[in-house]
Design a protein around this motif. Structure first.
Motif, PDB file in Angstrom:
ATOM      1  N   TYR A  66       0.861  -1.184   0.000  1.00 24.48           N
ATOM      2  CA  TYR A  66       0.000   0.000   0.000  1.00 24.48           C
ATOM      3  C   TYR A  66       0.900   1.238   0.000  1.00 24.48           C
ATOM      4  O   TYR A  66       1.969   1.235   0.598  1.00 24.48           O
ATOM      5  CB  TYR A  66      -0.907   0.039   1.231  1.00 24.48           C
ATOM      6  N   TYR A  67       0.414   2.280  -0.643  1.00 22.71           N
ATOM      7  CA  TYR A  67       1.088   3.573  -0.682  1.00 22.71           C
ATOM      8  C   TYR A  67       0.225   4.562   0.093  1.00 22.71           C
ATOM      9  O   TYR A  67      -1.005   4.442   0.092  1.00 22.71           O
ATOM     10  CB  TYR A  67       1.271   4.032  -2.137  1.00 22.71           C
ATOM     11  N   TYR A  68       0.855   5.545   0.730  1.00 22.72           N
ATOM     12  CA  TYR A  68       0.071   6.476   1.543  1.00 22.72           C
ATOM     13  C   TYR A  68       0.755   7.827   1.681  1.00 22.72           C
ATOM     14  O   TYR A  68       1.967   7.951   1.527  1.00 22.72           O
ATOM     15  CB  TYR A  68      -0.191   5.877   2.929  1.00 22.72           C
ATOM     16  N   THR A  69      -0.054   8.826   1.986  1.00 30.45           N
ATOM     17  CA  THR A  69       0.418  10.120   2.459  1.00 30.45           C
ATOM     18  C   THR A  69      -0.369  10.428   3.726  1.00 30.45           C
ATOM     19  O   THR A  69      -1.492   9.946   3.911  1.00 30.45           O
ATOM     20  CB  THR A  69       0.188  11.273   1.448  1.00 30.45           C
ATOM     21  N   CYS A  70       0.206  11.224   4.588  1.00 35.73           N
ATOM     22  CA  CYS A  70      -0.509  11.615   5.802  1.00 35.73           C
ATOM     23  C   CYS A  70      -0.391  13.116   5.992  1.00 35.73           C
ATOM     24  O   CYS A  70       0.559  13.736   5.535  1.00 35.73           O
ATOM     25  CB  CYS A  70       0.020  10.853   7.018  1.00 35.73           C
ATOM     26  N   GLY A  71      -1.386  13.675   6.628  1.00 33.28           N
ATOM     27  CA  GLY A  71      -1.394  15.113   6.866  1.00 33.28           C
ATOM     28  C   GLY A  71      -2.773  15.592   7.240  1.00 33.28           C
ATOM     29  O   GLY A  71      -3.563  14.875   7.853  1.00 33.28           O
ATOM     30  N   ASP A  72      -3.101  16.809   6.811  1.00 34.51           N
ATOM     31  CA  ASP A  72      -4.401  17.390   7.141  1.00 34.51           C
ATOM     32  C   ASP A  72      -5.269  17.618   5.907  1.00 34.51           C
ATOM     33  O   ASP A  72      -6.327  18.236   5.993  1.00 34.51           O
ATOM     34  CB  ASP A  72      -4.228  18.697   7.918  1.00 34.51           C
ATOM     35  N   GLY A  73      -4.834  17.126   4.751  1.00 38.38           N
ATOM     36  CA  GLY A  73      -5.588  17.325   3.519  1.00 38.38           C
ATOM     37  C   GLY A  73      -5.106  18.522   2.732  1.00 38.38           C
ATOM     38  O   GLY A  73      -5.266  18.578   1.518  1.00 38.38           O
ATOM     39  N   ASP A  74      -4.515  19.490   3.393  1.00 36.95           N
ATOM     40  CA  ASP A  74      -3.930  20.656   2.720  1.00 36.95           C
ATOM     41  C   ASP A  74      -2.412  20.525   2.629  1.00 36.95           C
ATOM     42  O   ASP A  74      -1.816  20.801   1.602  1.00 36.95           O
ATOM     43  CB  ASP A  74      -4.281  21.947   3.462  1.00 36.95           C
ATOM     44  N   THR A  75      -1.800  20.115   3.724  1.00 38.64           N
ATOM     45  CA  THR A  75      -0.360  19.889   3.770  1.00 38.64           C
ATOM     46  C   THR A  75      -0.143  18.419   4.086  1.00 38.64           C
ATOM     47  O   THR A  75      -0.447  17.973   5.189  1.00 38.64           O
ATOM     48  CB  THR A  75       0.300  20.760   4.861  1.00 38.64           C
ATOM     49  N   ASP A  76       0.351  17.693   3.096  1.00 43.77           N
ATOM     50  CA  ASP A  76       0.524  16.250   3.264  1.00 43.77           C
ATOM     51  C   ASP A  76       1.983  15.847   3.076  1.00 43.77           C
ATOM     52  O   ASP A  76       2.775  16.563   2.470  1.00 43.77           O
ATOM     53  CB  ASP A  76      -0.360  15.496   2.267  1.00 43.77           C
ATOM     54  N   SER A  77       2.304  14.680   3.584  1.00 48.33           N
ATOM     55  CA  SER A  77       3.662  14.153   3.498  1.00 48.33           C
ATOM     56  C   SER A  77       3.973  13.686   2.078  1.00 48.33           C
ATOM     57  O   SER A  77       3.104  13.677   1.202  1.00 48.33           O
ATOM     58  CB  SER A  77       3.803  12.959   4.447  1.00 48.33           C
ATOM     59  N   ASP A  78       5.200  13.275   1.875  1.00 49.71           N
ATOM     60  CA  ASP A  78       5.557  12.562   0.656  1.00 49.71           C
ATOM     61  C   ASP A  78       4.775  11.258   0.625  1.00 49.71           C
ATOM     62  O   ASP A  78       4.141  10.876   1.615  1.00 49.71           O
ATOM     63  CB  ASP A  78       7.063  12.256   0.645  1.00 49.71           C
ATOM     64  N   VAL A  79       4.878  10.532  -0.467  1.00 54.92           N
ATOM     65  CA  VAL A  79       4.233   9.223  -0.571  1.00 54.92           C
ATOM     66  C   VAL A  79       5.195   8.168  -0.036  1.00 54.92           C
ATOM     67  O   VAL A  79       6.365   8.111  -0.435  1.00 54.92           O
ATOM     68  CB  VAL A  79       3.835   8.898  -2.027  1.00 54.92           C
ATOM     69  N   TYR A  80       4.701   7.350   0.873  1.00 50.61           N
ATOM     70  CA  TYR A  80       5.454   6.240   1.466  1.00 50.61           C
ATOM     71  C   TYR A  80       4.733   4.948   1.131  1.00 50.61           C
ATOM     72  O   TYR A  80       3.605   4.963   0.622  1.00 50.61           O
ATOM     73  CB  TYR A  80       5.556   6.404   2.984  1.00 50.61           C
ATOM     74  N   SER A  81       5.353   3.833   1.456  1.00 52.79           N
ATOM     75  CA  SER A  81       4.701   2.548   1.217  1.00 52.79           C
ATOM     76  C   SER A  81       4.996   1.580   2.344  1.00 52.79           C
ATOM     77  O   SER A  81       5.953   1.749   3.093  1.00 52.79           O
ATOM     78  CB  SER A  81       5.166   1.944  -0.114  1.00 52.79           C
ATOM     79  N   PHE A  82       4.143   0.563   2.460  1.00 48.86           N
ATOM     80  CA  PHE A  82       4.357  -0.534   3.399  1.00 48.86           C
ATOM     81  C   PHE A  82       3.732  -1.789   2.813  1.00 48.86           C
ATOM     82  O   PHE A  82       2.900  -1.722   1.915  1.00 48.86           O
ATOM     83  CB  PHE A  82       3.750  -0.225   4.780  1.00 48.86           C
TER      84      PHE A  82
END
Length: 169
Positions: A66-82
């Motif tokens: 799975y790939y993901y970003t995290c944040g508040d919807g306006d400012t999000d992280s890079d894309v990571y995976s697990f």
């Protein structure tokens, strides 16, 4: 300070911290880096100077990237995976250790080098205790309360491991 942890047999929790309060706590995710079409909302809580965010992703497919970003919807992280947990019959590889501090005075660099070498070979990491030595913050800065700074620095220091490998404490 992004880190992930198993959340039951088919789930993963994504956690991170911010120095400022955000209006929402969101993870966008999917099975393609180009299409993060699923959304999960979470919770945040202020402790001392930081806001800690946690989002649980449930009912994930086993043995899937799975790939993901995290944040508040306006400012999000890079894309990571697990990668989610394999089927139970296929086995797994885990790194188990404890007593890992932060910084030169806590003799932490050799453990970090060892984890870097085996990172791609393990399915997850199980840290059995004594993480960061934030309780002993005086080692880093005598005569000053540094607990949160030491812990934050340690979490930032391990992020390139804990953002893609479930890091169980």
């Amino acid at each position: 300070q992004i880190h992930i942890a198993f959340n039951g047999e088919k789930g993963m929790t994504i956690s991170w911290s911010t120095k400022i309060k955000t209006n929402s706590t969101i993870v966008m995710y999917g099975t393609s880096e180009a299409k993060l079409s699923m959304k999960a909302n979470g919770v945040s809580k202020q402790l001392l100077d930081n806001y800690y965010h946690h989002v649980s992703l449930d009912n994930l497919e086993r043995d899937m990237t799975y790939y993901y970003t995290c944040g508040d919807g306006d400012t999000d992280s890079d894309v990571y995976s697990f990668r989610t947990a394999p089927e139970t019959s296929s086995g797994f590889v885990v790194s188990v250790f404890g007593d890992w501090g932060y910084g030169e005075r806590a003799h932490a660099f050799k453990t970090r080098q060892a984890l870097e070498k085996i990172k791609e070979e393990v399915d997850f990491i199980y840290h059995v205790g004594d993480l960061s030595y934030a309780d002993d913050a005086f080692i880093h800065t005598p005569l000053k309360f540094e607990y949160e700074n030491v812990y934050d620095n340690w979490m930032n220091w391990i992020e390139n491991i804990s953002d893609s490998k479930p890091y169980m404490v």
